[in-house]
Design an enzyme around this catalytic site. Structure first.
Site, PDB file in Angstrom:
ATOM      1  N   ASP A  61       0.162  -7.747   8.853  1.00 47.75           N
ATOM      2  CA  ASP A  61       1.498  -7.410   8.385  1.00 47.75           C
ATOM      3  C   ASP A  61       2.189  -8.725   7.991  1.00 47.75           C
ATOM      4  O   ASP A  61       1.687  -9.823   8.244  1.00 47.75           O
ATOM      5  CB  ASP A  61       2.276  -6.647   9.475  1.00 47.75           C
ATOM      6  CG  ASP A  61       3.415  -5.825   8.875  1.00 47.75           C
ATOM      7  OD1 ASP A  61       3.848  -4.847   9.488  1.00 47.75           O
ATOM      8  OD2 ASP A  61       3.842  -6.168   7.746  1.00 47.75           O
TER       9      ASP A  61
HETATM   10  C1  GLC Z   1       6.731  -5.100   6.448  1.00 47.36           C
HETATM   11  C2  GLC Z   1       6.254  -3.860   7.172  1.00 47.36           C
HETATM   12  C3  GLC Z   1       5.005  -3.263   6.593  1.00 47.36           C
HETATM   13  C4  GLC Z   1       5.003  -3.470   5.093  1.00 47.36           C
HETATM   14  C5  GLC Z   1       4.866  -4.955   4.851  1.00 47.36           C
HETATM   15  C6  GLC Z   1       4.859  -5.306   3.353  1.00 47.36           C
HETATM   16  O1  GLC Z   1       7.147  -6.072   7.355  1.00 47.36           O
HETATM   17  O2  GLC Z   1       6.079  -3.958   8.584  1.00 47.36           O
HETATM   18  O3  GLC Z   1       4.998  -1.878   6.951  1.00 47.36           O
HETATM   19  O4  GLC Z   1       3.916  -2.766   4.505  1.00 47.36           O
HETATM   20  O5  GLC Z   1       5.892  -5.699   5.487  1.00 47.36           O
HETATM   21  O6  GLC Z   1       6.110  -5.020   2.798  1.00 47.36           O
END
Ligand code: GLC
Length: 715
Positions: free
Chosen positions: A265
């Site tokens: 993430d």
């Molecule tokens: C965010 C979220 C995740 C998302 C990623 C990209 O922090 O936790 O669900 O897909 O970043 O935007």
């Protein structure tokens, strides 16, 4: 490209080029001039080569831009390896559908698959290759802002929706069907169990609970073919997921057999440092690559330290090569080597927000809205004078969090939708603030209420009150809205409260309204869908996929809870039992609950036998009759309780459901089969198996109002 050619390609890559494939950067690096790249971007310390060779990009959309970026990327990439474009398309691209928690309340798997299919098409023609969806985290705590992204509190229902989302996104021929995108299931694992509902907080549970309740929905997504898995921010058994070798190499890859791409993430690799398991970025890079994380999203531990770790023999280069191979395989499965622009097409972008897509979004929104209370005030009649007032009445803040490319300007407000239902309407001329409405706006609302036969009081949260980093300790409606309800009630008590929210709320402030409708965030077609329900054009069929607490003090509260040694069996008079002094043990509106304008009656529950053997099945049947003159949809739910286990077992577990349409006066007999496999659970040694013994089987319209029967599972 043939598989063997991918391995040959890797042999031609330099160490730096291989490391660059593991880097994911935001679109700004490719769409903004260098001098505009300020803030965290400029602090990443990346070379031009890192940027031009980064294996994937997140958050870029628009065919023209995507084609241009890929073209420039390929011109600079020495070996002609295309980049991969990923984005968060969670409940729609520009045609925004109800938030996933609303979709969960539709109990309609075909609707979910259709939502994903349309979302994929709009995203694919805009140049997106991968969506960071479905989010299948089990949720039990409405204080957590991201419950809006989940389909709810039940492992079985979440698993069925996970499968539907993946099928809709990916179709059956991802390499050639350029209207589909690859699905990335997230967040592995158990992100929804953050302590106290506070986002990014510690998760602490037994491995048995993790396996019993939290892992099934991820596994279902993988069995449906999801191509990627995203790590979660939280810890699992004291180790952050993104550095958790047991979670990813042992459980995800060995046990679940997943050999696709694992992506961190946002910033989660570098966050191993503040978590306290890595002293610096080099240690974080080592932990993450050994755990099996292939792509580092938006931090540069890999870029800065993987080569060094390999050169000093701290890690084996094979770990890097296997990650690169998985990334190249994904690009190959998407057909990017032969068709680097894949579905991107300015011409085909005409499909975005098409009438057909909007129509589908409206139909799905209608199915996801839940009627919680109705004291014979709904549906509204055309001849009645209706005042539509409150902050959400004319609001276009109806898309919900994670609606990225969606535009509120495209959204239909309740007032706009109501005008299609009739012209006997009163509505305000002023904007109405959600938190600090002006005196004139309130005075106008009261005046309109006085003049009306009935009032639709549109209340709720704004988009930013749920979603990521949006936990709330108090899940009531904003106090100004509760005050408004009280004032309106003094002049007209015929009040229907409609609610836009990203979570179950504590509704004590307004729960003596004559009717309450939970509309969640219904998406682009919100007003049309909600108005269709208010005036009875659509008979509400939504059923909650997450419990509504009576008060936040009960949280976490969920239907499939454990019995305890002192269950509150009978009246509240017993003292020494598991209960509160000041509130009930039960949800205000339980899992599976929702009202209809029809009047469904359940006949006696019948079993064709009361013993089951492992090689056989038994049939449960019940006849449901619509005693009203309004046809409607009923979701008949099947629950089972294992009365004695090797470990404690929930008081009930959803094992099946069937949606039936019943015309006025019509009866249908619904049948479920129960097989031994449905009775398996995770034992102390983590084996999932059943035990012979007695079980209760329950059938009904929700998880509370159930008929029961008992059967035995024999050896
Ligand atoms: C965010 C979220 C995740 C998302 C990623 C990209 O922090 O936790 O669900 O897909 O970043 O935007």
């Amino acid at each position: 490209m043939k598989q063997e050619n991918l391995s040959q390609l890797i042999e031609q890559m330099t160490l730096e080029e291989k490391v660059d494939q593991l880097l994911q950067l935001s679109a700004d690096f490719y769409t903004k001039a260098a001098e505009e790249q300020t803030g965290p971007i400029s602090e990443l310390g990346l070379t031009d080569e890192n940027i031009q060779n980064a294996g994937s990009i997140l958050g870029l959309a628009g065919a023209k831009e995507a084609i241009q970026v890929q073209k420039e990327y390929l011109e600079k990439n020495r070996l002609g390896i295309p980049t991969l474009m990923m984005a968060d398309i969670v409940h729609g691209f520009q045609t925004i559908f109800p938030i996933p928690l609303a979709l969960g309340s539709s109990w309609d798997l075909e609707a979910a698959e259709k939502m994903a299919e349309i979302s994929a098409k709009e995203a694919a023609v805009s140049g997106v290759h991968v969506t960071f969806s479905p989010m299948v985290d089990l949720v039990r705590d409405p204080r957590w802002g991201r419950v809006m992204e989940s389909t709810g509190e039940d492992p079985y229902l979440n698993s069925r929706f996970a499968e539907a989302f993946v099928k809709g996104y990916q179709g059956t021929d991802l390499k050639n069907d350029f209207f589909r995108v690859a699905a990335c299931v997230k967040h592995f694992a158990a992100y929804g169990a953050a302590l106290a509902g506070r986002d990014y907080n510690t998760v602490d549970m037994s491995e048995r609970t993790l396996r019993e309740s939290y892992l099934p929905s991820y596994q279902a997504a993988l069995e449906a073919g999801a191509k990627l898995v995203m790590t979660s921010f939280n810890t699992v058994d004291g180790i952050p997921a993104t550095g958790n070798k047991k979670l990813f190499r042992d459980i995800l890859r060995k046990e679940f057999g997943f050999d696709g791409v694992v992506i961190s993430d946002w910033g989660a690799v570098k966050e191993l440092i503040p978590h306290g398991v890595a002293e610096d970025e080099k240690a974080a890079a080592k932990l993450a690559i050994e755990a099996g994380v292939d792509i580092e999203m938006m931090t540069t531990c890999y870029s800065h330290f993987l080569a060094e770790l390999i050169k000093e023999n701290s890690i084996d280069e094979r770990l890097l090569d296997e990650a690169v191979l998985r990334i190249l395989e994904l690009k190959n499965e998407l057909g990017l080597f032969e068709h680097p622009h894949r579905g991107a097409s300015e011409e085909k972008e005409a499909v975005i927000l098409s009438e057909e897509h909007r129509k589908q979004a409206c139909e799905i929104a209608k199915k996801s809205i839940v009627l919680l209370k109705n004291e014979a005030i709904l549906p509204l009649k055309k001849e009645e004078k209706i005042a539509i007032i409150g902050p959400a009445a004319a609001s276009q803040d109806v898309l919900g969090a994670w609606s990225w490319q969606g535009k509120m300007a495209d959204a239909i407000s309740l007032v706009t939708g109501a005008k299609k239902q009739g012209d006997n309407l009163l509505y305000g001329s002023e904007s109405f603030d959600y938190f600090h409405p002006s005196d004139s706006a309130v005075d106008e609302a009261i005046l309109l209420a006085q003049q009306a036969d009935k009032v639709v009081l549109a209340l709720g949260e704004t988009e930013w009150m749920s979603g990521e980093a949006a936990s709330r300790s108090d899940i009531t409606l904003p106090s100004a809205q509760i005050e408004l309800f009280k004032k309106i009630k003094t002049v007209n008590d015929q009040i229907v409260v409609t609610i836009y929210s990203g979570r179950p709320l504590d509704l004590r402030g307004i729960d003596d309204a004559k009717a309450i409708i939970e509309a969640w965030f219904p998406g682009t077609e919100a007003g049309n869908a909600l108005a269709a329900i208010l005036w009875g054009e659509y008979n509400p069929s939504g059923r909650l996929s997450m419990s509504f607490p009576e008060s936040v003090g009960q949280v976490p509260i969920y239907y499939n809870c454990d019995s305890t040694g002192r269950p509150l069996e009978t009246t509240n008079d017993e003292k020494y039992v598991s209960k509160y002094l000041d509130v009930s043990n039960y949800a205000k509106y339980p899992f599976g609950f929702g009202l209809s304008y029809s009047d469904f009656h359940y006949g006696a529950l019948e079993l064709d036998k009361d013993t089951l053997t492992p090689d056989d099945f038994l049939t449960v049947s019940v006849t449901v009759t619509n005693h009203s003159d309004i046809s409607g949809t009923e979701t008949v739910q099947l629950y089972v309780r294992d009365l004695v286990g090797e470990v404690i077992r929930p008081v009930k577990e959803l094992k099946g459901f069937k949606q039936i349409n019943l015309k006025a006066g019509e009866s249908k007999t619904v049948r479920f089969t129960i097989e031994e496999a449905m009775l398996r659970y995770v034992h102390r040694d983590f084996r999932r198996q059943s035990d012979p013994g007695s079980f209760e089987v329950m059938v009904g319209p929700n998880s509370r109002d159930l008929q029961k029967a008992v059967f035995k599972l024999m050896n």
